[in-house]
Design a protein around this motif. Structure first.
Motif, PDB file in Angstrom:
ATOM      1  N   ASP A   1      57.466  -7.085 -35.869  1.00 33.10           N
ATOM      2  CA  ASP A   1      57.531  -8.484 -35.465  1.00 33.10           C
ATOM      3  C   ASP A   1      57.573  -8.625 -33.943  1.00 33.10           C
ATOM      4  N   LYS A   2      57.027  -9.720 -33.469  1.00 32.26           N
ATOM      5  CA  LYS A   2      56.982  -9.991 -32.036  1.00 32.26           C
ATOM      6  C   LYS A   2      58.371 -10.398 -31.542  1.00 32.26           C
ATOM      7  N   GLU A   3      58.836  -9.776 -30.470  1.00 31.84           N
ATOM      8  CA  GLU A   3      60.175 -10.054 -29.959  1.00 31.84           C
ATOM      9  C   GLU A   3      60.159 -10.562 -28.520  1.00 31.84           C
ATOM     10  N   TYR A   4      59.084 -11.208 -28.105  1.00 32.81           N
ATOM     11  CA  TYR A   4      58.950 -11.680 -26.736  1.00 32.81           C
ATOM     12  C   TYR A   4      58.044 -12.903 -26.707  1.00 32.81           C
ATOM     13  N   GLU A   5      58.116 -13.652 -25.625  1.00 30.96           N
ATOM     14  CA  GLU A   5      57.225 -14.803 -25.435  1.00 30.96           C
ATOM     15  C   GLU A   5      55.984 -14.388 -24.637  1.00 30.96           C
ATOM     16  N   ASP A   6      56.231 -13.720 -23.514  1.00 26.53           N
ATOM     17  CA  ASP A   6      55.163 -13.347 -22.576  1.00 26.53           C
ATOM     18  C   ASP A   6      54.994 -11.831 -22.584  1.00 26.53           C
ATOM     19  N   TYR A   7      53.789 -11.371 -22.859  1.00 22.22           N
ATOM     20  CA  TYR A   7      53.535  -9.935 -22.930  1.00 22.22           C
ATOM     21  C   TYR A   7      53.814  -9.227 -21.615  1.00 22.22           C
ATOM     22  N   LYS A   8      53.740  -9.949 -20.494  1.00 20.08           N
ATOM     23  CA  LYS A   8      53.961  -9.334 -19.188  1.00 20.08           C
ATOM     24  C   LYS A   8      55.422  -9.395 -18.747  1.00 20.08           C
ATOM     25  N   SER A   9      56.287  -9.909 -19.591  1.00 18.32           N
ATOM     26  CA  SER A   9      57.694 -10.050 -19.236  1.00 18.32           C
ATOM     27  C   SER A   9      58.441  -8.731 -19.369  1.00 18.32           C
ATOM     28  N   ARG A  10      59.623  -8.677 -18.778  1.00 17.99           N
ATOM     29  CA  ARG A  10      60.477  -7.497 -18.890  1.00 17.99           C
ATOM     30  C   ARG A  10      60.897  -7.254 -20.340  1.00 17.99           C
ATOM     31  N   ILE A  11      61.161  -8.332 -21.055  1.00 17.97           N
ATOM     32  CA  ILE A  11      61.561  -8.203 -22.460  1.00 17.97           C
ATOM     33  C   ILE A  11      60.451  -7.529 -23.270  1.00 17.97           C
ATOM     34  N   ALA A  12      59.219  -7.932 -23.000  1.00 18.31           N
ATOM     35  CA  ALA A  12      58.078  -7.329 -23.698  1.00 18.31           C
ATOM     36  C   ALA A  12      57.941  -5.852 -23.358  1.00 18.31           C
TER      37      ALA A  12
ATOM     38  N   ALA B   1      57.007   5.571 -32.268  1.00 21.92           N
ATOM     39  CA  ALA B   1      55.689   6.192 -32.446  1.00 21.92           C
ATOM     40  C   ALA B   1      55.736   7.687 -32.182  1.00 21.92           C
ATOM     41  N   GLN B   2      56.536   8.087 -31.216  1.00 23.01           N
ATOM     42  CA  GLN B   2      56.603   9.502 -30.863  1.00 23.01           C
ATOM     43  C   GLN B   2      57.218  10.352 -31.970  1.00 23.01           C
ATOM     44  N   LYS B   3      57.976   9.737 -32.869  1.00 23.86           N
ATOM     45  CA  LYS B   3      58.508  10.482 -34.015  1.00 23.86           C
ATOM     46  C   LYS B   3      57.381  10.946 -34.936  1.00 23.86           C
ATOM     47  N   LEU B   4      56.305  10.174 -34.959  1.00 27.12           N
ATOM     48  CA  LEU B   4      55.209  10.447 -35.895  1.00 27.12           C
ATOM     49  C   LEU B   4      53.988  11.071 -35.226  1.00 27.12           C
ATOM     50  N   ASN B   5      53.884  10.888 -33.922  1.00 23.93           N
ATOM     51  CA  ASN B   5      52.686  11.288 -33.192  1.00 23.93           C
ATOM     52  C   ASN B   5      52.289  12.757 -33.350  1.00 23.93           C
ATOM     53  N   PRO B   6      53.220  13.694 -33.461  1.00 19.41           N
ATOM     54  CA  PRO B   6      52.761  15.085 -33.621  1.00 19.41           C
ATOM     55  C   PRO B   6      52.030  15.343 -34.944  1.00 19.41           C
ATOM     56  N   TYR B   7      52.181  14.448 -35.905  1.00 23.65           N
ATOM     57  CA  TYR B   7      51.659  14.689 -37.256  1.00 23.65           C
ATOM     58  C   TYR B   7      50.476  13.804 -37.616  1.00 23.65           C
ATOM     59  N   MET B   8      50.230  12.748 -36.831  1.00 25.21           N
ATOM     60  CA  MET B   8      49.171  11.794 -37.151  1.00 25.21           C
ATOM     61  C   MET B   8      48.845  10.988 -35.903  1.00 25.21           C
ATOM     62  N   THR B   9      47.728  10.290 -35.935  1.00 24.88           N
ATOM     63  CA  THR B   9      47.400   9.365 -34.853  1.00 24.88           C
ATOM     64  C   THR B   9      48.185   8.081 -35.072  1.00 24.88           C
ATOM     65  N   VAL B  10      48.862   7.620 -34.027  1.00 26.97           N
ATOM     66  CA  VAL B  10      49.700   6.426 -34.146  1.00 26.97           C
ATOM     67  C   VAL B  10      49.171   5.331 -33.220  1.00 26.97           C
ATOM     68  N   TYR B  11      49.135   4.122 -33.757  1.00 26.73           N
ATOM     69  CA  TYR B  11      48.723   2.956 -32.992  1.00 26.73           C
ATOM     70  C   TYR B  11      49.843   1.922 -32.997  1.00 26.73           C
ATOM     71  N   LEU B  12      49.946   1.170 -31.912  1.00 21.03           N
ATOM     72  CA  LEU B  12      50.836   0.021 -31.866  1.00 21.03           C
ATOM     73  C   LEU B  12      49.997  -1.240 -32.018  1.00 21.03           C
ATOM     74  N   VAL B  13      50.432  -2.139 -32.895  1.00 25.45           N
ATOM     75  CA  VAL B  13      49.780  -3.440 -33.040  1.00 25.45           C
ATOM     76  C   VAL B  13      50.704  -4.460 -32.394  1.00 25.45           C
ATOM     77  N   MET B  14      50.358  -4.862 -31.168  1.00 25.08           N
ATOM     78  CA  MET B  14      51.175  -5.793 -30.395  1.00 25.08           C
ATOM     79  C   MET B  14      50.336  -6.992 -29.964  1.00 25.08           C
ATOM     80  N   ASP B  15      50.985  -8.128 -29.833  1.00 22.05           N
ATOM     81  CA  ASP B  15      50.291  -9.337 -29.412  1.00 22.05           C
ATOM     82  C   ASP B  15      50.217  -9.388 -27.885  1.00 22.05           C
ATOM     83  N   ARG B  16      49.039  -9.072 -27.358  1.00 23.34           N
ATOM     84  CA  ARG B  16      48.814  -9.136 -25.908  1.00 23.34           C
ATOM     85  C   ARG B  16      47.992 -10.359 -25.528  1.00 23.34           C
ATOM     86  N   GLN B  17      47.690 -11.224 -26.532  1.00 23.16           N
ATOM     87  CA  GLN B  17      46.804 -12.367 -26.292  1.00 23.16           C
ATOM     88  C   GLN B  17      47.472 -13.718 -26.548  1.00 23.16           C
TER      89      GLN B  17
END
Length: 229
Positions: free
Chosen positions: A154-165, A176-192
């Motif tokens: 879930d999105k936890e920020y208003e502005d993607y460029k903010s410190r909170i984001a 993601a780093q917990k899983l990255n050695p075993y698979m390709t990991v992507y983040l789905v974040m709202d940057r728009q």
């Protein structure tokens, strides 16, 4: 009487209006308990055993008290389980995950149902039922043979460029780093700016969901960005 037979299975209007289909609710055995005015959400383990039932509150009083999602108490029995030791939807969606090698990892049960509505019968999402990915859940994911994991919290920020984001972004990197050695990991974040704060990536329907997916961040890129934050 079996516990699940106590509930009504007519789809509740509130979830129908929240981009969840009747068919999706039927697949995941979503019901309604008029005694407590709650939507009922059974949780099953990978073998199909019923391990707990959560209730989604519909009254303002429960929601304002912070009890929006709580385990049900039926006939003095608290139907709870350790959420961090299971992944919601694993029984229903494991075959698709194993077949495709893909996994959408979301926060809530509702997101799993919304994704089922968008892609009926081709749902490779699971919910951690929180905002953390536990070590037990990581082990379950690895055992499913996942090769591509999309963390879509879930999105936890208003502005993607903010410190909170940025802080939120770094938190997702740690998961993601917990899983990255075993698979390709992507983040789905709202940057728009497609979502409101607290929205899940699936809340606004299929078109917005796919726009967010198109803008996914591969973990290798994310690690590089972390060094610059």
């Amino acid at each position: 009487m079996k516990i699940l037979e106590m509930f009504c299975y007519k789809p509740h209007r509130e979830w129908l209006e929240d981009n969840i289909s009747q068919e999706a609710m039927k697949k995941f055995e979503i019901g309604y308990w008029d005694k407590l005015h709650k939507i009922t959400i059974p949780h099953r383990d990978i073998c199909g055993n019923l391990i707990g039932i959560r209730g989604r509150a519909l009254t303002k009083e429960d929601i304002q008290a912070g009890n929006k999602y709580m385990p049900l108490t039926v006939e003095k029995n608290l139907l709870t389980h350790q959420l961090g030791k299971n992944l919601y939807g694993i029984y229903q969606n494991k075959d698709t995950i194993i077949k495709t090698g893909k996994l959408f990892l979301v926060e809530s049960e509702k997101s799993v149902l919304q994704i089922e509505t968008m892609y009926p019968g081709f749902n490779y999402s699971l919910a951690v039922c929180g905002s953390n990915i536990t070590d037990d859940q990581c082990e379950m994911i690895k055992e499913l043979g996942v090769t591509k994991c999309y963390i879509a919290f879930d999105k936890e920020y208003e502005d993607y460029k903010s410190r909170i984001a940025k802080l939120y972004y770094l938190k997702l990197i740690r998961y993601a780093q917990k899983l990255n050695p075993y698979m390709t990991v992507y983040l789905v974040m709202d940057r728009q700016g497609l979502l409101q704060k607290k929205d899940s990536p699936s809340d606004k329907g299929k078109m917005i969901f796919e726009k967010l997916l198109d803008d996914k961040i591969e973990i290798s890129e994310a690690v590089f960005r972390e060094e610059r934050v």
